[in-house]
Write a protein that holds these residues in place. Sequence first.
Motif, PDB file in Angstrom:
ATOM      1  N   THR A  89      48.288 -22.653 -65.962  1.00  0.00           N
ATOM      2  CA  THR A  89      48.995 -22.664 -64.689  1.00  0.00           C
ATOM      3  C   THR A  89      49.982 -21.512 -64.670  1.00  0.00           C
ATOM      4  O   THR A  89      50.577 -21.174 -65.699  1.00  0.00           O
ATOM      5  CB  THR A  89      49.692 -24.026 -64.447  1.00  0.00           C
ATOM      6  OG1 THR A  89      50.192 -24.063 -63.122  1.00  0.00           O
ATOM      7  CG2 THR A  89      50.797 -24.300 -65.433  1.00  0.00           C
ATOM      8  N   LYS A 160      37.426 -24.743 -62.464  1.00  0.00           N
ATOM      9  CA  LYS A 160      38.148 -25.191 -61.272  1.00  0.00           C
ATOM     10  C   LYS A 160      39.350 -24.289 -61.058  1.00  0.00           C
ATOM     11  O   LYS A 160      40.037 -23.938 -62.009  1.00  0.00           O
ATOM     12  CB  LYS A 160      38.637 -26.630 -61.434  1.00  0.00           C
ATOM     13  CG  LYS A 160      37.515 -27.621 -61.552  1.00  0.00           C
ATOM     14  CD  LYS A 160      38.021 -29.020 -61.788  1.00  0.00           C
ATOM     15  CE  LYS A 160      36.834 -29.944 -61.983  1.00  0.00           C
ATOM     16  NZ  LYS A 160      37.234 -31.239 -62.463  1.00  0.00           N
ATOM     17  N   TRP A 162      42.890 -24.123 -58.868  1.00  0.00           N
ATOM     18  CA  TRP A 162      43.806 -25.038 -58.194  1.00  0.00           C
ATOM     19  C   TRP A 162      44.699 -24.288 -57.223  1.00  0.00           C
ATOM     20  O   TRP A 162      45.092 -23.156 -57.492  1.00  0.00           O
ATOM     21  CB  TRP A 162      44.666 -25.750 -59.231  1.00  0.00           C
ATOM     22  CG  TRP A 162      43.853 -26.416 -60.290  1.00  0.00           C
ATOM     23  CD1 TRP A 162      43.254 -25.815 -61.357  1.00  0.00           C
ATOM     24  CD2 TRP A 162      43.521 -27.787 -60.380  1.00  0.00           C
ATOM     25  NE1 TRP A 162      42.582 -26.737 -62.101  1.00  0.00           N
ATOM     26  CE2 TRP A 162      42.733 -27.954 -61.532  1.00  0.00           C
ATOM     27  CE3 TRP A 162      43.841 -28.898 -59.604  1.00  0.00           C
ATOM     28  CZ2 TRP A 162      42.247 -29.194 -61.923  1.00  0.00           C
ATOM     29  CZ3 TRP A 162      43.352 -30.128 -59.999  1.00  0.00           C
ATOM     30  CH2 TRP A 162      42.570 -30.266 -61.135  1.00  0.00           C
ATOM     31  N   PHE A 166      49.569 -27.892 -61.601  1.00  0.00           N
ATOM     32  CA  PHE A 166      48.941 -29.194 -61.708  1.00  0.00           C
ATOM     33  C   PHE A 166      49.743 -30.141 -62.582  1.00  0.00           C
ATOM     34  O   PHE A 166      50.709 -29.759 -63.230  1.00  0.00           O
ATOM     35  CB  PHE A 166      47.504 -29.098 -62.182  1.00  0.00           C
ATOM     36  CG  PHE A 166      47.267 -28.152 -63.346  1.00  0.00           C
ATOM     37  CD1 PHE A 166      48.058 -28.131 -64.464  1.00  0.00           C
ATOM     38  CD2 PHE A 166      46.201 -27.286 -63.300  1.00  0.00           C
ATOM     39  CE1 PHE A 166      47.815 -27.289 -65.506  1.00  0.00           C
ATOM     40  CE2 PHE A 166      45.934 -26.426 -64.351  1.00  0.00           C
ATOM     41  CZ  PHE A 166      46.738 -26.429 -65.450  1.00  0.00           C
ATOM     42  N   ASP A 170      45.832 -33.351 -64.971  1.00  0.00           N
ATOM     43  CA  ASP A 170      44.920 -32.267 -64.631  1.00  0.00           C
ATOM     44  C   ASP A 170      44.567 -31.408 -65.842  1.00  0.00           C
ATOM     45  O   ASP A 170      43.594 -30.674 -65.811  1.00  0.00           O
ATOM     46  CB  ASP A 170      45.524 -31.378 -63.548  1.00  0.00           C
ATOM     47  CG  ASP A 170      45.761 -32.125 -62.244  1.00  0.00           C
ATOM     48  OD1 ASP A 170      44.992 -33.045 -61.939  1.00  0.00           O
ATOM     49  OD2 ASP A 170      46.724 -31.783 -61.547  1.00  0.00           O
ATOM     50  N   GLN A 177      41.766 -35.474 -62.622  1.00  0.00           N
ATOM     51  CA  GLN A 177      42.337 -34.426 -61.799  1.00  0.00           C
ATOM     52  C   GLN A 177      42.633 -34.876 -60.367  1.00  0.00           C
ATOM     53  O   GLN A 177      41.959 -35.730 -59.826  1.00  0.00           O
ATOM     54  CB  GLN A 177      41.399 -33.213 -61.738  1.00  0.00           C
ATOM     55  CG  GLN A 177      41.315 -32.486 -63.051  1.00  0.00           C
ATOM     56  CD  GLN A 177      40.216 -33.027 -63.952  1.00  0.00           C
ATOM     57  OE1 GLN A 177      39.491 -33.929 -63.594  1.00  0.00           O
ATOM     58  NE2 GLN A 177      40.111 -32.470 -65.130  1.00  0.00           N
ATOM     59  N   SER A 179      42.081 -34.141 -56.969  1.00  0.00           N
ATOM     60  CA  SER A 179      41.111 -33.337 -56.228  1.00  0.00           C
ATOM     61  C   SER A 179      41.688 -32.718 -54.960  1.00  0.00           C
ATOM     62  O   SER A 179      41.202 -31.697 -54.499  1.00  0.00           O
ATOM     63  CB  SER A 179      39.886 -34.174 -55.883  1.00  0.00           C
ATOM     64  OG  SER A 179      40.263 -35.273 -55.076  1.00  0.00           O
ATOM     65  N   LYS A 181      44.253 -31.046 -54.653  1.00  0.00           N
ATOM     66  CA  LYS A 181      44.923 -29.794 -54.966  1.00  0.00           C
ATOM     67  C   LYS A 181      43.948 -28.703 -55.391  1.00  0.00           C
ATOM     68  O   LYS A 181      44.339 -27.593 -55.666  1.00  0.00           O
ATOM     69  CB  LYS A 181      45.947 -30.000 -56.088  1.00  0.00           C
ATOM     70  CG  LYS A 181      47.124 -30.870 -55.689  1.00  0.00           C
ATOM     71  CD  LYS A 181      48.267 -30.753 -56.671  1.00  0.00           C
ATOM     72  CE  LYS A 181      47.982 -31.448 -57.964  1.00  0.00           C
ATOM     73  NZ  LYS A 181      49.116 -31.413 -58.895  1.00  0.00           N
ATOM     74  N   ILE A 182      42.659 -29.008 -55.454  1.00  0.00           N
ATOM     75  CA  ILE A 182      41.692 -28.033 -55.928  1.00  0.00           C
ATOM     76  C   ILE A 182      41.307 -27.094 -54.791  1.00  0.00           C
ATOM     77  O   ILE A 182      40.902 -27.531 -53.721  1.00  0.00           O
ATOM     78  CB  ILE A 182      40.441 -28.724 -56.512  1.00  0.00           C
ATOM     79  CG1 ILE A 182      40.837 -29.542 -57.754  1.00  0.00           C
ATOM     80  CG2 ILE A 182      39.371 -27.694 -56.864  1.00  0.00           C
ATOM     81  CD1 ILE A 182      39.709 -30.347 -58.350  1.00  0.00           C
TER      82      ILE A 182
END
Length: 193
Positions: A89, A160, A162, A166, A170, A177, A179, A181-182
């Motif tokens: 991240t 994935k 994002w 996360f 996540d 996870q 989803s 925010k994906i």
Amino acid sequence: DLHPRVRRQRQMCIRDRTGASLSFWMKMPQIDTEGALFSFSDGGSNLLYFTANAFISYTGTGGYLGVNDPQLSETNVIAANEWCYVAMTFTDKGYAIYVDGEKKYDTNNHENSSSGKSRAIEVNDFDYSNITKLLASATYLYIGYGAESETKEGYYANLKIWKNTFSDGDTQGGGKQSSNKIAGVYSLSLIHI
């Protein structure tokens, strides 16, 4: 000019330019500390890539950043010939790298780090918003390409991307996870490089 082994054009809807994240499963028969696992480019001078040494390399607007450079030390954070879940991240304040759900490195905890306005002038106040801006605007995501060294054999699955940062769930890789925010899922059953 980048000539990727696997290239995906990405048109993500990352509205939150203060953070972006990605996660994927990977396996390498022999760990390649210098070849890029993935890279993002805007087609110009901005490039971000990541290697199996947990090496983050950014060059572009605002200067450069190098974290966990394999030329200076090997992290051994990823084991050879084993599947592992890698999650990263980025925010305007820094980054975090997770392997198999455990935070291994972040802005204040790493093997080595260098940054600056140019490779010749050291300044230690890197502006991480340059990375989040690149992630929000990059035209392409390259898998298995982007570093100066050619990437050796590897396997990738379930990449994935994002929209923002996360949660701890996540980073686990076990389906916990969030989803909503994906921004994009590349449900790659398996890519062999």
